[in-house]
Design a protein around this motif. Structure first.
Motif, mmCIF file in Angstrom:
data_model
loop_
_atom_site.group_PDB
_atom_site.id
_atom_site.type_symbol
_atom_site.label_atom_id
_atom_site.label_comp_id
_atom_site.label_asym_id
_atom_site.label_seq_id
_atom_site.Cartn_x
_atom_site.Cartn_y
_atom_site.Cartn_z
ATOM 1 N N ASN A 150 0.489 -1.070 -0.420
ATOM 2 C CA ASN A 150 0.384 -0.037 0.222
ATOM 3 C C ASN A 150 0.942 1.583 0.141
ATOM 4 O O ASN A 150 0.424 2.282 0.609
ATOM 5 N N GLY A 154 -2.840 -2.498 -3.120
ATOM 6 C CA GLY A 154 -3.419 -2.805 -2.099
ATOM 7 C C GLY A 154 -3.867 -4.371 -1.499
ATOM 8 O O GLY A 154 -4.704 -4.660 -0.757
ATOM 9 N N ALA A 200 -6.168 -5.395 -3.552
ATOM 10 C CA ALA A 200 -7.479 -5.146 -4.015
ATOM 11 C C ALA A 200 -7.845 -5.272 -5.898
ATOM 12 O O ALA A 200 -6.643 -4.742 -6.295
ATOM 13 N N GLU A 210 -5.173 -7.734 2.680
ATOM 14 C CA GLU A 210 -6.733 -6.157 1.309
ATOM 15 C C GLU A 210 -6.838 -4.899 1.205
ATOM 16 O O GLU A 210 -7.416 -4.669 3.433
ATOM 17 N N LEU A 211 -5.994 -4.001 1.609
ATOM 18 C CA LEU A 211 -6.724 -2.492 1.076
ATOM 19 C C LEU A 211 -6.174 -2.060 3.263
ATOM 20 O O LEU A 211 -7.375 -1.534 4.112
ATOM 21 N N ASN A 233 -5.718 -11.586 0.379
ATOM 22 C CA ASN A 233 -6.207 -10.964 -0.760
ATOM 23 C C ASN A 233 -6.927 -10.419 -1.868
ATOM 24 O O ASN A 233 -5.899 -11.908 -2.477
ATOM 25 N N ILE A 267 -1.363 4.263 0.595
ATOM 26 C CA ILE A 267 -2.604 3.669 1.086
ATOM 27 C C ILE A 267 -3.821 3.931 2.165
ATOM 28 O O ILE A 267 -2.577 3.444 3.260
ATOM 29 N N PHE A 316 -9.328 8.000 2.074
ATOM 30 C CA PHE A 316 -9.632 6.951 1.025
ATOM 31 C C PHE A 316 -9.631 8.182 -0.267
ATOM 32 O O PHE A 316 -8.938 7.856 -1.455
#
Length: 589
Positions: free
Chosen positions: A133, A143, A145, A178-179, A192, A272, A427
């Motif tokens: 990220n 990230g 995603a 994830e994220l 993720n 992120i 975000f």
């Protein structure tokens, strides 16, 4: 795109015997893990390790610098050895989402500088990895995603520029939850949508229990900053990020040292976010000195992050002046016994919460004996006032974060909206900073993308946390955010960590493993975790009969007030030198 994919690739495994050895027990298992879902392509080419007398396995930054100075190894050869280990073990562990294809070129340039008499410092020519990220412009920043798969941002993170200026080589982007684990409450650590699952090198097997047999690891990898590659010596160290435990927990679970810094010591520009109220990057390494050197290289004042500059930097640039083996002598260390060591019953509750297992409690008693032997004064108990407060509105344990759908609007009266509000606010601001290259316009667009790509695995575990974030109104809910932020600060700082430190005149509080993460991150205060031992990996429901779980690494954390990293480094380094407890995962020699 200037990078080759190298994400979790367990599909290349066959039924090899003995997939992992424990932290303290070098026995092996007899089952190979199944293929990982959605594994991206393997790296373009295998790089054979050079014939060299120097090995990167368990080598410290100091070891590498001495070997390069003596001519026993070059930075290029360090990179080649790590690339060979990534090729050998990366698939099994799911350690990386991308590997640099410019690392060898950068190593050659740094070798030329060294030959010309220029050495930038303790990171010169050292290969490290970054959580995916953190922006890089020669590798994707996803990230984890699916919406950001393959995306290369238009600018690099400030901490990346600082690390490269200090001579570090960014070798890879690590896998992550994830994220940074703000998607869904049921998402396993280390999963993720881009790379699938990652595995703890101290027991890299999937969980066999019914209902948990979706590919997730049986030994938790920890928070969203992966430590598996550093633990298995796929790179020298890595940089993670923490909002609520995501450097401390993976460091603990992978037998690493890590520094969770004061919020504002390291710029968050180019990372992120979840929330600027709590986000920070932090170093993860095998040794305290290496983590301290990374911290010194990353910290800076940055106009792009107005929180920075609140703490004075290291005089040496690497905190070497604080690597004191005798620093425990005379140190006053507090034991926050209520909740963190022994269960407590919060006001209005019928049942106790918190406490340690018998194995964890015994480990902490051994820690305290070592500290006393080294001259520390143990103040026990040194309870945190807000943790034992009798009034519900003053009790830290009764004001956790809002996480799941029931804590959406209308159900969030008794939890802090810090994370869900901050994710919407920050975000969207991060996406705006990407300009025309942004793959999405805002958080709403991400949720819509995920729903449209659900069949492709975008939201295997749902997106409840994104949902409760997106229903926040950044303007209309600002007063609620301010009130919750003020309460978080009061309970975590004024009536929390600071109160315990001041009442007992302490240098630091001592926490088991990562147990301080909630109150610590609300305060934005620093902690340093150090490996110590291992404890049984006990799961509920239990593992099936005949499945022999390997132990879980177990460390300790020194916690202090804002900007107290120098003193915490002293204490952590002295404890590390007294114990030298770090043990590599024996299955990855």
């Amino acid at each position: 795109m200037s990078a080759s994919s190298c994400a979790p690739l367990l599909n290349r495994l066959t039924a090899a015997l003995g997939l992992a050895a424990a932290l303290l027990v070098a026995s092996c298992d007899k089952a190979a893990p199944p293929a990982v879902e959605q594994a991206p392509p393997a790296a373009e080419a295998s790089v054979a390790a050079p014939a060299a007398t120097f090995s990167v396995v368990e080598a410290s930054f100091t070891d590498m610098q001495a070997a390069m100075e003596d001519g026993r190894v070059t930075s290029r050869q360090l990179v080649e050895q790590y690339l060979a280990r990534i090729d050998q073990y990366g698939e099994q562990l799911g350690a990386a989402l991308a590997v640099s294809d410019t690392a060898l070129q950068k190593a050659d340039e740094l070798d030329k500088e060294r030959a010309a008499g220029k050495v930038r410092g303790p990171l010169h020519g050292i290969p490290i990895a970054l959580k995916d990220n953190i922006h890089t412009t020669d590798m994707p920043t996803t990230g984890g995603a699916l919406a950001f798969k393959g995306y290369v941002p238009p600018y690099e993170a400030t901490l990346v520029s600082n690390l490269e200026a200090a001579g570090a080589i960014i070798l890879a982007k690590t896998t992550l939850t994830e994220l940074a684990n703000w998607v869904a409450t049921g998402m396993p650590n280390g999963y993720n949508a881009v790379g699938g699952y990652s595995y703890n090198p101290y027991d890299p097997r999937p969980d066999p229990r019914e209902g948990f047999d979706d590919g997730r690891p049986v030994l938790d990898t920890g928070g969203s900053s992966s430590g598996v590659g550093t633990a298995a010596n796929l790179w020298a160290a890595n940089v993670g990020t923490e909002t609520s435990g995501s450097t401390q927990i993976p460091a603990n679970n992978n037998a690493l040292a890590a520094i969770k810094p004061t919020v504002g010591r390291i710029s968050r520009h180019g990372i992120i976010p979840i929330t600027a109220d709590q986000d920070t990057a932090g170093p993860m390494a095998k040794y305290v000195a290496d983590a301290a050197a990374l911290l010194g290289a990353m910290e800076s004042q940055d106009a792009n992050d107005t929180t920075t500059g609140i703490c004075p930097p290291s005089a040496s640039g690497a905190y070497s002046e604080h690597l004191l083996a005798d620093a425990l002598a005379g140190a006053r260390i507090g034991i926050p016994r209520s909740f963190y060591y022994q269960p407590v019953t919060p006001p209005g509750s019928d049942s106790p919460t918190g406490g340690l297992s018998a194995a964890e409690a015994a480990a902490m008693e051994r820690v305290m004996a070592i500290l006393r032997d080294k001259g520390a004064v143990i103040v026990d108990p040194a309870d945190i006032p807000s943790v034992i407060a009798e009034a519900p509105e003053d009790n830290q344990l009764l004001f956790g974060n809002c996480y799941d759908l029931p804590q959406g609007k209308g159900g969030d009266e008794h939890c802090s909206i810090m994370l869900k509000y901050g994710m919407k606010r920050d975000f969207n601001s991060w996406l705006a900073s990407l300009g025309d290259s942004a793959p999405l316009a805002n958080l709403t667009a991400l949720r819509e993308f995920n729903l449209a790509h659900e069949a492709q695995g975008a939201i295997k575990y749902g997106q409840a946390e994104l949902d409760i974030s997106d229903e926040m109104d950044v303007e209309a809910d600002r007063d609620r955010w301010r009130a919750d932020r003020d309460k978080d600060i009061r309970l975590s700082r004024t009536e929390g960590i600071d109160a315990a430190l001041q009442v007992h005149n302490l240098d630091a509080l001592l926490f088991p493993a990562w147990k301080s993460e909630n109150i610590l991150n609300k305060a934005g205060y620093p902690a340093i975790i150090v490996p110590f031992t291992a404890v049984p990996n006990t799961l509920d429901p239990p593992l099936p009969e005949g499945f022999d779980p390997r132990p879980l690494p177990f460390g300790i954390s020194f916690v202090g007030t804002a900007c107290s990293e120098p003193r915490l480094i002293e204490l952590a380094y002295a404890f590390e030198q007294a114990t030298k407890a770090r043990r590599p995962p024996a299955r990855f020699p």
